[in-house]
Design an enzyme around this catalytic site. Sequence first.
Site, PDB file in Angstrom:
ATOM      1  N   CYS B  83       0.909  -1.336   0.031  1.00  0.00           N
ATOM      2  CA  CYS B  83      -0.034   0.007  -0.043  1.00  0.00           C
ATOM      3  C   CYS B  83       1.149   1.300  -0.038  1.00  0.00           C
ATOM      4  O   CYS B  83       1.445   1.454  -1.196  1.00  0.00           O
ATOM      5  CB  CYS B  83      -0.972  -0.044   1.159  1.00  0.00           C
ATOM      6  SG  CYS B  83      -2.223   1.235   0.892  1.00  0.00           S
ATOM      7  N   HIS B 181      -3.783  -5.048  -0.411  1.00  0.00           N
ATOM      8  CA  HIS B 181      -3.578  -5.565   0.735  1.00  0.00           C
ATOM      9  C   HIS B 181      -3.755  -7.044   1.206  1.00  0.00           C
ATOM     10  O   HIS B 181      -4.683  -7.690   1.089  1.00  0.00           O
ATOM     11  CB  HIS B 181      -4.489  -5.085   1.970  1.00  0.00           C
ATOM     12  CG  HIS B 181      -4.186  -3.561   2.382  1.00  0.00           C
ATOM     13  ND1 HIS B 181      -3.256  -3.117   3.226  1.00  0.00           N
ATOM     14  CD2 HIS B 181      -4.847  -2.385   1.844  1.00  0.00           C
ATOM     15  CE1 HIS B 181      -3.144  -1.729   3.341  1.00  0.00           C
ATOM     16  NE2 HIS B 181      -4.153  -1.142   2.348  1.00  0.00           N
ATOM     17  N   GLU B 183      -2.779  -9.011   3.176  1.00  0.00           N
ATOM     18  CA  GLU B 183      -3.064  -9.628   4.348  1.00  0.00           C
ATOM     19  C   GLU B 183      -4.559  -9.611   4.634  1.00  0.00           C
ATOM     20  O   GLU B 183      -5.301 -10.162   5.596  1.00  0.00           O
ATOM     21  CB  GLU B 183      -2.252  -8.766   5.435  1.00  0.00           C
ATOM     22  CG  GLU B 183      -2.992  -7.447   5.823  1.00  0.00           C
ATOM     23  CD  GLU B 183      -2.495  -6.344   4.787  1.00  0.00           C
ATOM     24  OE1 GLU B 183      -1.713  -6.522   3.820  1.00  0.00           O
ATOM     25  OE2 GLU B 183      -2.547  -5.336   5.035  1.00  0.00           O
TER      26      GLU B 183
END
Lengths: 250, 200
Positions: B83, B181, B183
């Site tokens: 990001c 992202h 994650e």
Amino acid sequence: MITRRVVPCLDCRDGRVVKGVRFQNLRDSGDPEELAALYEAQGADELVLLDISATPEERRHHHDTVEQVRRRLAIPLTCGGGVRGAEDARALLEAGADKVAVNTAAVDRPALISDIAERFGSQCAVLAIDAAREGAGWRVVVRSGAVRTARDAIGWAREGAALGAGEVLLTSWDRDGTRAGYDLDLIGAVAGAVNVPVVASGGASNAAHLAEALAAGADAVLAASIFHNGDLTVGAVKAHLAGAGFAIRP
Amino acid sequence: MTIQEVAVVRTGIANLASVFAALGRLNATPRLVHDGMAIERAARLMLPGVGSFGAAMAALTADGLIEPLRARLAADRPTLAVCVGLQVLFAASEESPGVAGLGVLAGTIARFDARVRVPQLGWNEVVAGTGCRWIRSGYAYFANSYRASAAPAGCASASADHGGPFVAGLERGALLALQCHPELSGRWGHDLLGRWMAAS
């Protein structure tokens, strides 16, 4: 292009999911971690976890709940309920939230929105608005609906976005829990008033209701009981929305 | 199973719990670091990113991490930037005028077109370009208001569209830089992190 999101909501109290859960095929139907994993497996695009604790003791348990859910969950998690300051937001983020929703405390003190947006970024600051119809417009209601304020809901959405809110979580107070469908006029009015994403909430009882909300301008649709009662899976809802022509993550 | 350590740069403003949880699900051991030697030398480094371009650069500058990061990237040590972590690799951003980025990638970061919802919050379709070793086409979760609109020369890239094409991810040598992202990107993100870990 960006897809529309389907967002199950878990209302938690004292470490348990409490609102209208009647699951089948689940050993422990009110366990937030178990439900979160189930919804992710069904294709949920993100999850909202609201703390509806009544006491400080229960509230402490909520951070444990957020941590447990986070360990399992590989999709975004929005947490809210009782956030009164930037420190409350930080605690939720540290426990595992990706976004933090503010509601009553932001109406009392709008600078709370900019406090959170400046410290953690707009993408993390969600303004939750509960709106009740009044005449041709909508008023903001707070304290879980107990208090109707003088604020115009559309103006409040606009003000919140200007203060740095990166998303509006919009609940129709009139429709919430009625299963009569979303307040489509409200969704259209707010989606047209702000440039940030709008998550529609309140009133869904079937997949067609979710499609109506997206058609009215919502970027995401939140629902609780339609998933909790076990009649509809997230996957079945998403298949319906994709079939209706909306961009949906498979 | 081998324990794989990943050094995570402490920038002070990031959804670290989600990052740590994702690495934990891969049986990796995240370790928060903020000293220059560790950042230059760690076997694997992750530069996470939440917050603004200016705030991220200020945190890196305050801890004296600019030169260690540049040295690490020049030596092509395995690095994952996410990001705002991707954005600070560029020279500058509209988000924080006057703030210099690391400048290891040519170009600047600009705000999304005002005709689309900003921030972009949600899952967007990622198309992996030829030459991507780790990134595969699929759906990834984004939470950003700014983006690179074109990939720098010399990078393999993946793109997505939000009011026009933008850079969803870049690969160059041992560097994996992601605007999305991983994650928070479910199985797609889990597998992507796994491939990068396995190759690093």
